[in-house]
Design a protein around this motif. Structure first.
Motif, PDB file in Angstrom:
ATOM      1  N   ASP A 255      64.900  21.478  80.916  1.00 24.90           N
ATOM      2  CA  ASP A 255      65.544  20.627  81.914  1.00 24.90           C
ATOM      3  C   ASP A 255      64.505  19.682  82.512  1.00 24.90           C
ATOM      4  OD1 ASP A 255      66.727  19.581  84.294  1.00 24.90           O
ATOM      5  OD2 ASP A 255      68.124  21.282  84.331  1.00 24.90           O
ATOM      6  N   ARG A 256      64.737  18.390  82.380  1.00 29.25           N
ATOM      7  CA  ARG A 256      63.733  17.425  82.813  1.00 29.25           C
ATOM      8  C   ARG A 256      63.702  17.252  84.336  1.00 29.25           C
ATOM      9  NH1 ARG A 256      65.482  11.893  83.380  1.00 29.25           N
ATOM     10  NH2 ARG A 256      67.736  11.634  83.049  1.00 29.25           N
ATOM     11  N   PHE A 257      64.657  17.814  85.049  1.00 31.59           N
ATOM     12  CA  PHE A 257      64.688  17.676  86.504  1.00 31.59           C
ATOM     13  C   PHE A 257      64.085  18.874  87.242  1.00 31.59           C
ATOM     14  CE2 PHE A 257      68.396  15.186  84.987  1.00 31.59           C
ATOM     15  CZ  PHE A 257      68.019  13.944  85.469  1.00 31.59           C
ATOM     16  N   MET A 258      63.958  20.001  86.563  1.00 34.39           N
ATOM     17  CA  MET A 258      63.524  21.227  87.227  1.00 34.39           C
ATOM     18  C   MET A 258      62.000  21.349  87.213  1.00 34.39           C
ATOM     19  SD  MET A 258      66.430  22.390  88.140  1.00 34.39           S
ATOM     20  CE  MET A 258      66.120  24.070  88.639  1.00 34.39           C
ATOM     21  N   ALA A 259      61.472  22.148  88.146  1.00 35.42           N
ATOM     22  CA  ALA A 259      60.031  22.334  88.275  1.00 35.42           C
ATOM     23  C   ALA A 259      59.474  23.108  87.089  1.00 35.42           C
ATOM     24  CB  ALA A 259      59.720  23.083  89.572  1.00 35.42           C
ATOM     25  N   GLU A 260      58.238  22.787  86.707  1.00 35.99           N
ATOM     26  CA  GLU A 260      57.557  23.470  85.609  1.00 35.99           C
ATOM     27  C   GLU A 260      57.526  24.972  85.889  1.00 35.99           C
ATOM     28  OE1 GLU A 260      56.043  23.273  81.882  1.00 35.99           O
ATOM     29  OE2 GLU A 260      56.565  21.532  83.106  1.00 35.99           O
ATOM     30  N   GLY A 261      57.824  25.741  84.841  1.00 37.33           N
ATOM     31  CA  GLY A 261      57.881  27.188  84.993  1.00 37.33           C
ATOM     32  C   GLY A 261      59.282  27.692  85.297  1.00 37.33           C
ATOM     33  N   ARG A 262      60.161  26.795  85.734  1.00 39.19           N
ATOM     34  CA  ARG A 262      61.548  27.161  86.014  1.00 39.19           C
ATOM     35  C   ARG A 262      62.525  26.192  85.315  1.00 39.19           C
ATOM     36  NH1 ARG A 262      62.014  30.483  90.657  1.00 39.19           N
ATOM     37  NH2 ARG A 262      60.016  30.840  91.694  1.00 39.19           N
ATOM     38  N   ASN A 263      62.027  25.536  84.298  1.00 33.32           N
ATOM     39  CA  ASN A 263      62.816  24.468  83.676  1.00 33.32           C
ATOM     40  C   ASN A 263      63.293  24.797  82.265  1.00 33.32           C
ATOM     41  OD1 ASN A 263      60.273  24.411  82.556  1.00 33.32           O
ATOM     42  ND2 ASN A 263      60.109  22.167  82.541  1.00 33.32           N
ATOM     43  N   ILE A 264      63.203  26.047  81.836  1.00 33.67           N
ATOM     44  CA  ILE A 264      63.653  26.446  80.501  1.00 33.67           C
ATOM     45  C   ILE A 264      64.966  27.216  80.624  1.00 33.67           C
ATOM     46  CG2 ILE A 264      63.136  27.778  78.432  1.00 33.67           C
ATOM     47  CD1 ILE A 264      61.419  25.296  78.759  1.00 33.67           C
ATOM     48  N   LEU A 265      65.991  26.710  79.952  1.00 31.27           N
ATOM     49  CA  LEU A 265      67.285  27.377  79.889  1.00 31.27           C
ATOM     50  C   LEU A 265      67.538  27.839  78.457  1.00 31.27           C
ATOM     51  CD1 LEU A 265      69.617  25.002  81.943  1.00 31.27           C
ATOM     52  CD2 LEU A 265      68.658  27.180  82.681  1.00 31.27           C
ATOM     53  N   SER A 266      68.039  29.030  78.305  1.00 29.78           N
ATOM     54  CA  SER A 266      68.404  29.506  76.974  1.00 29.78           C
ATOM     55  C   SER A 266      69.766  28.950  76.581  1.00 29.78           C
ATOM     56  CB  SER A 266      68.460  31.033  76.963  1.00 29.78           C
ATOM     57  OG  SER A 266      69.617  31.495  77.643  1.00 29.78           O
ATOM     58  N   GLY A 267      70.117  29.110  75.312  1.00 28.63           N
ATOM     59  CA  GLY A 267      71.442  28.715  74.851  1.00 28.63           C
ATOM     60  C   GLY A 267      72.551  29.500  75.525  1.00 28.63           C
ATOM     61  N   PHE A 268      72.200  30.661  76.116  1.00 31.75           N
ATOM     62  CA  PHE A 268      73.189  31.457  76.827  1.00 31.75           C
ATOM     63  C   PHE A 268      73.534  30.839  78.180  1.00 31.75           C
ATOM     64  CE2 PHE A 268      70.638  34.335  74.190  1.00 31.75           C
ATOM     65  CZ  PHE A 268      71.612  34.885  73.390  1.00 31.75           C
ATOM     66  N   ASP A 269      72.587  30.067  78.743  1.00 27.64           N
ATOM     67  CA  ASP A 269      72.769  29.495  80.079  1.00 27.64           C
ATOM     68  C   ASP A 269      73.138  28.018  80.053  1.00 27.64           C
ATOM     69  OD1 ASP A 269      71.963  31.903  81.453  1.00 27.64           O
ATOM     70  OD2 ASP A 269      69.924  31.461  80.764  1.00 27.64           O
ATOM     71  N   ALA A 270      72.899  27.339  78.950  1.00 32.38           N
ATOM     72  CA  ALA A 270      73.153  25.898  78.872  1.00 32.38           C
ATOM     73  C   ALA A 270      74.647  25.596  78.840  1.00 32.38           C
ATOM     74  CB  ALA A 270      72.480  25.324  77.628  1.00 32.38           C
ATOM     75  N   SER A 271      74.982  24.359  79.101  1.00 36.33           N
ATOM     76  CA  SER A 271      76.392  23.952  79.114  1.00 36.33           C
ATOM     77  C   SER A 271      76.973  23.963  77.705  1.00 36.33           C
ATOM     78  CB  SER A 271      76.528  22.549  79.704  1.00 36.33           C
ATOM     79  OG  SER A 271      75.966  21.585  78.830  1.00 36.33           O
ATOM     80  N   GLU A 272      78.286  24.146  77.653  1.00 37.11           N
ATOM     81  CA  GLU A 272      78.976  24.093  76.360  1.00 37.11           C
ATOM     82  C   GLU A 272      78.778  22.736  75.695  1.00 37.11           C
ATOM     83  OE1 GLU A 272      82.905  26.879  76.616  1.00 37.11           O
ATOM     84  OE2 GLU A 272      82.937  25.034  77.792  1.00 37.11           O
ATOM     85  N   GLY A 273      78.796  21.676  76.485  1.00 37.50           N
ATOM     86  CA  GLY A 273      78.650  20.339  75.930  1.00 37.50           C
ATOM     87  C   GLY A 273      77.352  20.145  75.192  1.00 37.50           C
ATOM     88  N   ALA A 274      76.242  20.681  75.750  1.00 35.20           N
ATOM     89  CA  ALA A 274      74.939  20.565  75.093  1.00 35.20           C
ATOM     90  C   ALA A 274      74.953  21.278  73.745  1.00 35.20           C
ATOM     91  CB  ALA A 274      73.852  21.144  75.998  1.00 35.20           C
ATOM     92  N   LEU A 275      75.545  22.457  73.702  1.00 33.85           N
ATOM     93  CA  LEU A 275      75.616  23.218  72.450  1.00 33.85           C
ATOM     94  C   LEU A 275      76.438  22.468  71.409  1.00 33.85           C
ATOM     95  CD1 LEU A 275      76.392  26.715  74.020  1.00 33.85           C
ATOM     96  CD2 LEU A 275      74.175  25.928  73.189  1.00 33.85           C
ATOM     97  N   TYR A 276      77.547  21.906  71.844  1.00 34.38           N
ATOM     98  CA  TYR A 276      78.454  21.239  70.919  1.00 34.38           C
ATOM     99  C   TYR A 276      77.837  19.958  70.364  1.00 34.38           C
ATOM    100  CZ  TYR A 276      82.961  20.072  68.881  1.00 34.38           C
ATOM    101  OH  TYR A 276      83.970  19.806  67.987  1.00 34.38           O
ATOM    102  N   VAL A 277      77.152  19.193  71.209  1.00 28.04           N
ATOM    103  CA  VAL A 277      76.486  17.970  70.745  1.00 28.04           C
ATOM    104  C   VAL A 277      75.458  18.314  69.678  1.00 28.04           C
ATOM    105  CG1 VAL A 277      74.842  16.180  71.426  1.00 28.04           C
ATOM    106  CG2 VAL A 277      76.885  16.589  72.808  1.00 28.04           C
ATOM    107  N   LEU A 278      74.681  19.349  69.926  1.00 26.30           N
ATOM    108  CA  LEU A 278      73.661  19.761  68.968  1.00 26.30           C
ATOM    109  C   LEU A 278      74.289  20.231  67.658  1.00 26.30           C
ATOM    110  CD1 LEU A 278      70.639  19.991  68.717  1.00 26.30           C
ATOM    111  CD2 LEU A 278      70.744  22.229  69.855  1.00 26.30           C
ATOM    112  N   PHE A 279      75.370  20.987  67.754  1.00 21.64           N
ATOM    113  CA  PHE A 279      76.093  21.441  66.568  1.00 21.64           C
ATOM    114  C   PHE A 279      76.576  20.245  65.743  1.00 21.64           C
ATOM    115  CE2 PHE A 279      80.346  22.044  64.808  1.00 21.64           C
ATOM    116  CZ  PHE A 279      80.150  23.092  63.918  1.00 21.64           C
ATOM    117  N   ALA A 280      77.179  19.254  66.390  1.00 19.31           N
ATOM    118  CA  ALA A 280      77.712  18.088  65.683  1.00 19.31           C
ATOM    119  C   ALA A 280      76.598  17.299  65.001  1.00 19.31           C
ATOM    120  CB  ALA A 280      78.491  17.196  66.652  1.00 19.31           C
ATOM    121  N   ALA A 281      75.465  17.141  65.693  1.00 16.84           N
ATOM    122  CA  ALA A 281      74.346  16.383  65.128  1.00 16.84           C
ATOM    123  C   ALA A 281      73.793  17.075  63.888  1.00 16.84           C
ATOM    124  CB  ALA A 281      73.252  16.216  66.177  1.00 16.84           C
ATOM    125  N   ILE A 282      73.659  18.386  63.951  1.00 15.26           N
ATOM    126  CA  ILE A 282      73.138  19.144  62.806  1.00 15.26           C
ATOM    127  C   ILE A 282      74.087  19.041  61.626  1.00 15.26           C
ATOM    128  CG2 ILE A 282      72.673  21.491  61.998  1.00 15.26           C
ATOM    129  CD1 ILE A 282      71.618  22.031  64.898  1.00 15.26           C
TER     130      ILE A 282
END
Length: 392
Positions: A255-282
């Motif tokens: 996450d480019r807005f969050m502070a370093e050390g607290r800016n990593i989200l797993s695929g379990f926590d990310a939005s559905e939209g982010a997962l779907y965009v990545l799926f479509a691109a692949i």
């Protein structure tokens, strides 16, 4: 990639008779139950036939929904029922046609009644009940698939190979997150979105040495505007709840807005939209993706404006990669992402006739239609000017 120019369907589910003139990027819009998924599944059955065997296993493997045998064949009141279900695919001087008798029970494979494969104007395979030389052969095995083994690597096999590898994708959030296994395993991603973490990391590796894939990564980051990096890491390197299964590789987003050390989200926590965009691109760009594929309910889970932008990107990715794609959708914003002035991009309205038959019509978007009070295609569709809307 040799594009399939036309698909013929006769007596399959709600489709009494249809002939589709396809482009490279094809979108089918219509009401729920109009028969959009039946179009994709008809090509799935045709692909199974081209692979040499049509049964529950081969259909399920391609994303075709399991069904009772008697429901595969069209049966409308007042119309004589055909003896066999017929399919055909055509590309230039090549074609594959087959008539199939579906079984009376699910434990039996479908029987080939007629089969003909023509490649570059030359008849490679032909069979019919009147062919005495092949009458003793197993009717549940396709001849084209056997002959194709001898022609592997030649120009003439391209169309048949595209049909054989055709699959219908329908991503599921739990599979995309890696919470549930994807029983439809594929490379690079499963039909329901499984192995997204591994495929994402593979895309990043490709981008290190190839500007085309570097552009794909940039396109993904444009669509997911809160992310500045993504990939896959071992489960130990991604913050995970102890209640979540720990696969070998876990998808992460930074996450480019969050502070370093607290800016990593797993695929379990990310939005559905982010997962779907990545799926479509692949799916649209990865070298291992099928040359011919479909996504059912392409608009699922996406914000309308993100959907419009993803559609435009998807068109670019598909045309650049030389693939051929069929999408079904219900959200009108898909239409506003389509450059329909490009003949490779085609829109089809799917309706049911008064007798219940699926009717498929290519939407011709001319200057007169586009100039109608300056309305976008999405509004024209909602107001019923394009067809493919429910009668409610």
């Amino acid at each position: 990639m040799t594009l399939i120019e036309r698909i013929d369907i006769h007596a399959f589910k709600s489709i009494q008779e249809a002939s589709l003139e396809l482009g490279a990027f094809n979108v089918f819009v219509g009401a729920n139950g109009s028969g959009k998924s039946n179009i994709l599944e008809a090509i799935g059955v045709l692909g199974a036939a081209a692979s040499g065997r049509v049964n529950d296993e081969s259909l399920w493997h391609r994303g075709v929904r399991p069904g009772l045998p008697d429901l595969y064949k069209t049966s409308f009141r007042g119309h004589k029922r055909r003896n066999a279900i017929r399919f055909g695919a055509y590309s230039g001087t090549s074609s594959y046609e087959v008539d199939l008798n579906n079984p009376s029970d699910q434990s039996t494979a479908w029987a080939y009644k007629n089969e003909k494969w023509i490649s570059a104007g030359e008849k490679i395979v032909g069979r019919s009940p009147a062919s005495s030389e092949i009458s003793a052969l197993d009717t549940q095995r396709g001849l084209a698939a056997l002959k194709a083994v001898e022609m592997a690597g030649t120009e003439g096999i391209r169309m048949l190979t595209a049909l054989q590898n055709f699959s219908i994708y329908a991503p599921n959030t739990f599979k995309l997150r890696g919470i549930e296994p994807d029983l439809h395993g594929r490379s690079p991603v499963g039909l329901a979105g499984g192995r997204l973490a591994e495929a994402s990391e593979a895309l990043r590796r490709l981008a290190r040495n190839d500007e085309v894939f570097e552009d794909v990564i940039e396109g993904v980051l444009e669509l997911i505007d809160w992310v500045d990096n993504f990939g896959a890491r071992p489960a130990s390197g991604v913050p995970l709840s102890p209640s979540i299964p720990r696969p070998a590789q876990v998808l992460y987003f930074r996450d480019r807005f969050m502070a370093e050390g607290r800016n990593i989200l797993s695929g379990f926590d990310a939005s559905e939209g982010a997962l779907y965009v990545l799926f479509a691109a692949i799916l649209a760009t990865h070298p291992d993706s099928p040359k011919l594929f479909a996504i059912d309910n392409f608009d699922a889970t996406l914000n309308p404006r993100l959907l419009r932008s993803l559609t435009a990107k998807m068109v670019d990715w598909v045309l650049e990669s030389g693939r051929q794609v069929l999408l079904t959708c219900h959200n009108p914003l898909v239409l506003d992402g389509l450059p329909l002035q490009d003949d490779r991009v085609r829109l089809f309205a799917v309706d049911r006739s008064y007798g219940g038959m699926t009717v498929i019509r290519r939407v011709a978007v001319d200057e007169a239609l586009m100039a109608k009070e300056g309305w976008p295609l999405s509004r024209l569709w909602i107001l019923g000017h394009l067809g493919g809307v429910p009668n409610v």
